[in-house]
Design an enzyme around this catalytic site. Structure first.
Site, PDB file in Angstrom:
ATOM      1  N   HIS A 129       0.831  -1.212   0.000  1.00  0.00           N
ATOM      2  CA  HIS A 129       0.000   0.000   0.000  1.00  0.00           C
ATOM      3  C   HIS A 129       0.860   1.253   0.000  1.00  0.00           C
ATOM      4  O   HIS A 129       2.042   1.213   0.317  1.00  0.00           O
ATOM      5  CB  HIS A 129      -0.975   0.029   1.182  1.00  0.00           C
ATOM      6  CG  HIS A 129      -0.346   0.008   2.542  1.00  0.00           C
ATOM      7  ND1 HIS A 129      -0.114  -1.158   3.242  1.00  0.00           N
ATOM      8  CD2 HIS A 129       0.114   0.996   3.342  1.00  0.00           C
ATOM      9  CE1 HIS A 129       0.436  -0.872   4.412  1.00  0.00           C
ATOM     10  NE2 HIS A 129       0.599   0.427   4.506  1.00  0.00           N
ATOM     11  N   HIS A 160       3.941   7.126   3.764  1.00  0.00           N
ATOM     12  CA  HIS A 160       4.891   6.020   3.584  1.00  0.00           C
ATOM     13  C   HIS A 160       4.433   5.091   2.473  1.00  0.00           C
ATOM     14  O   HIS A 160       3.291   5.151   2.029  1.00  0.00           O
ATOM     15  CB  HIS A 160       5.092   5.226   4.888  1.00  0.00           C
ATOM     16  CG  HIS A 160       3.894   4.509   5.411  1.00  0.00           C
ATOM     17  ND1 HIS A 160       3.024   5.059   6.337  1.00  0.00           N
ATOM     18  CD2 HIS A 160       3.412   3.262   5.172  1.00  0.00           C
ATOM     19  CE1 HIS A 160       2.071   4.186   6.622  1.00  0.00           C
ATOM     20  NE2 HIS A 160       2.277   3.083   5.936  1.00  0.00           N
ATOM     21  N   GLU A 184       7.660   1.099   5.019  1.00  0.00           N
ATOM     22  CA  GLU A 184       7.128   0.062   5.911  1.00  0.00           C
ATOM     23  C   GLU A 184       7.375  -1.287   5.233  1.00  0.00           C
ATOM     24  O   GLU A 184       7.171  -1.413   4.024  1.00  0.00           O
ATOM     25  CB  GLU A 184       5.618   0.283   6.109  1.00  0.00           C
ATOM     26  CG  GLU A 184       4.952  -0.762   6.990  1.00  0.00           C
ATOM     27  CD  GLU A 184       3.447  -0.516   7.182  1.00  0.00           C
ATOM     28  OE1 GLU A 184       2.851   0.268   6.399  1.00  0.00           O
ATOM     29  OE2 GLU A 184       2.873  -1.093   8.114  1.00  0.00           O
TER      30      GLU A 184
HETATM   31 CO    CO Z   1       1.093   1.330   6.299  1.00  0.00          CO
END
Ligand code: CO
Length: 134
Positions: free
Chosen positions: A7, A79, A130
């Site tokens: 994502h 992020h 991440e």
């Molecule tokens: Co995230």
């Protein structure tokens, strides 16, 4: 080591307003809000077929994204999340290469109930990264 883009996350001051933009204006499918007190955020995920957009709102006093949202009151990209097969092996390889892991360096449980880690943006082209074990 690096797997798929899981994502892209956008931090916002008002999650309900952000949901309305994606659901009503863009016509996307948006999940129910999920509070993640350990991460200091409330999140939803927008399914865009080949990946997801995570919308993040600060949760609680001292939220880790409070400062970011204060600096970006219109919202901003926060992020990117990449999938890895083995988060400990990935972390150890990155640390050995000189990368910094945020926090205590131990994986936490992320929004999908899977282990996640965050890598310092200064080590990754100015982008907070991440990693999620899938
Ligand atoms: Co995230």
């Amino acid at each position: 080591m690096l797997g798929r883009l899981n994502h892209v996350a956008i931090a916002v001051p008002d999650l309900a307003a952000a949901i309305a933009v994606y659901r009503d204006t863009l016509g996307a499918k948006v999940s129910a809000p999920q509070a993640l007190p350990e991460h200091g955020v409330t999140v939803v995920f927008v399914d865009v077929g080949n990946t997801k957009i995570e919308l993040l709102e600060p949760l609680g006093e001292g939220s880790t994204i409070a400062g970011f949202v204060a600096k970006n009151p219109a919202g901003a990209m926060h992020h990117v999340c990449y999938e890895v097969d083995n988060i400990i092996a990935a972390r150890d390889r990155l640390v050995a290469a000189g990368a910094r892991v945020l926090g205590d360096g131990k994986p936490k449980t992320g929004a999908h109930g899977k282990p996640v880690l965050f890598l310092h943006p200064k080590d990754f082209l100015g982008t907070l990264v991440e990693l999620e074990q899938v």
